[in-house]
Scaffold this motif. Structure first.
Motif, short mmCIF file in Angstrom:
data_model
loop_
_atom_site.label_atom_id
_atom_site.label_comp_id
_atom_site.label_asym_id
_atom_site.label_seq_id
_atom_site.Cartn_x
_atom_site.Cartn_y
_atom_site.Cartn_z
N LYS A 29 0.95 -0.94 -0.01
CA LYS A 29 -0.18 0.06 -0.05
C LYS A 29 0.99 1.25 -0.14
CE LYS A 29 -4.22 -1.92 1.86
NZ LYS A 29 -5.61 -1.28 2.80
N PHE A 33 0.66 4.19 -2.90
CA PHE A 33 0.34 5.62 -2.62
C PHE A 33 1.48 6.48 -2.91
CE2 PHE A 33 -3.07 3.47 -0.44
CZ PHE A 33 -4.12 3.98 -1.18
N ARG A 37 4.49 5.81 -10.50
CA ARG A 37 2.71 5.75 -10.62
C ARG A 37 3.01 5.13 -12.14
NH1 ARG A 37 1.91 6.89 -5.96
NH2 ARG A 37 1.23 8.97 -5.41
N GLN A 41 -1.42 1.00 -10.66
CA GLN A 41 -1.70 1.87 -9.52
C GLN A 41 -2.52 3.34 -9.85
OE1 GLN A 41 2.43 2.62 -9.10
NE2 GLN A 41 2.82 0.92 -7.60
N LEU A 45 -5.80 4.13 -7.59
CA LEU A 45 -5.76 5.21 -6.73
C LEU A 45 -7.10 6.23 -7.18
CD1 LEU A 45 -2.17 6.37 -6.66
CD2 LEU A 45 -3.54 5.80 -4.83
N LYS A 46 -7.28 6.06 -8.51
CA LYS A 46 -8.52 6.84 -9.24
C LYS A 46 -9.82 6.28 -8.66
CE LYS A 46 -10.52 8.12 -13.68
NZ LYS A 46 -10.17 7.74 -15.34
N LEU A 48 -10.23 4.65 -5.81
CA LEU A 48 -10.27 4.87 -4.41
C LEU A 48 -10.57 6.60 -4.25
CD1 LEU A 48 -7.28 2.78 -2.92
CD2 LEU A 48 -9.93 2.39 -2.95
N HIS A 49 -10.53 7.45 -5.30
CA HIS A 49 -10.45 8.77 -5.05
C HIS A 49 -9.41 9.48 -4.23
CE1 HIS A 49 -14.39 8.34 -6.91
NE2 HIS A 49 -14.76 7.50 -5.93
N ARG A 50 -8.05 8.81 -4.52
CA ARG A 50 -6.89 9.28 -3.76
C ARG A 50 -5.97 10.21 -4.74
NH1 ARG A 50 -5.75 9.17 1.23
NH2 ARG A 50 -3.66 8.55 0.74
N ILE A 51 -6.50 10.46 -6.05
CA ILE A 51 -5.70 11.27 -6.74
C ILE A 51 -6.60 12.18 -7.75
CG2 ILE A 51 -5.56 9.63 -8.77
CD1 ILE A 51 -2.66 10.22 -8.94
N ASP A 52 -6.24 13.47 -7.93
CA ASP A 52 -7.10 14.30 -8.81
C ASP A 52 -6.90 13.86 -10.42
OD1 ASP A 52 -7.82 15.59 -6.78
OD2 ASP A 52 -6.35 16.96 -6.72
N ARG A 98 0.39 13.73 -11.16
CA ARG A 98 0.46 14.53 -10.24
C ARG A 98 -0.07 15.94 -10.48
NH1 ARG A 98 5.46 12.67 -6.72
NH2 ARG A 98 4.81 10.78 -6.19
#
Length: 140
Positions: A29, A33, A37, A41, A45-46, A48-52, A98
């Motif tokens: 994990k 995170f 990338r 990954q 992350l998309k 899980l809504h962890r990245i714009d 990013r």
């Protein structure tokens, strides 16, 4: 003090294996995170809504960069070995994902006149699912 015969080695082995699996999962994990990338990954992350999602910049708000024509790009990237090229590609992709917020150095911009020979509309099988990519270009 329990006798050596009373020690349950099976239970201890099972507990150690479970803790090892938990530690490996936790390390996985962290690398997802905070590491490189790649496509898998990015999709995780998309979800899980962890990245714009990547966004478009206004012309005056684009990150600081250098403008390179195809010859300059060739001179920069052609001499690189496979490992160096892979590292440079990962860094460029990571900067894009990013939204160029943690860029080290200048962002390379490609400038020039190109004739597009073929295009491909992005879909569900691609890392980025919307947009269009130029597959082959010829510099004029």
């Amino acid at each position: 003090m329990p006798s050596p015969a009373a020690t349950n080695y099976f239970a201890w082995t099972l507990a150690i294996l479970l803790l090892t699996a938990f530690a490996l999962r936790l390390v996985g994990k962290f690398s997802t995170f905070f590491g490189n990338r790649n496509g898998r990954q990015y999709r995780l992350l998309k979800k899980l809504h962890r990245i714009d999602p990547p966004r478009r910049f206004e012309l005056t708000a684009a990150p600081a960069g250098e403008f390179l024509n195809p010859k300059q790009l060739h001179d920069r990237y052609a001499p690189l070995g496979e490992a160096e090229l892979s590292k440079a590609n990962s860094e460029l992709a990571r900067n894009y994902i990013r939204n160029f917020q943690q860029v080290h150095g200048l962002v390379p911009y490609v400038v020039g006149r190109f004739r597009i020979i073929d295009v491909h509309q992005l879909g569900a099988a691609d890392v980025f699912t919307s947009g269009i990519v130029a597959l082959r270009c010829r510099y004029r």
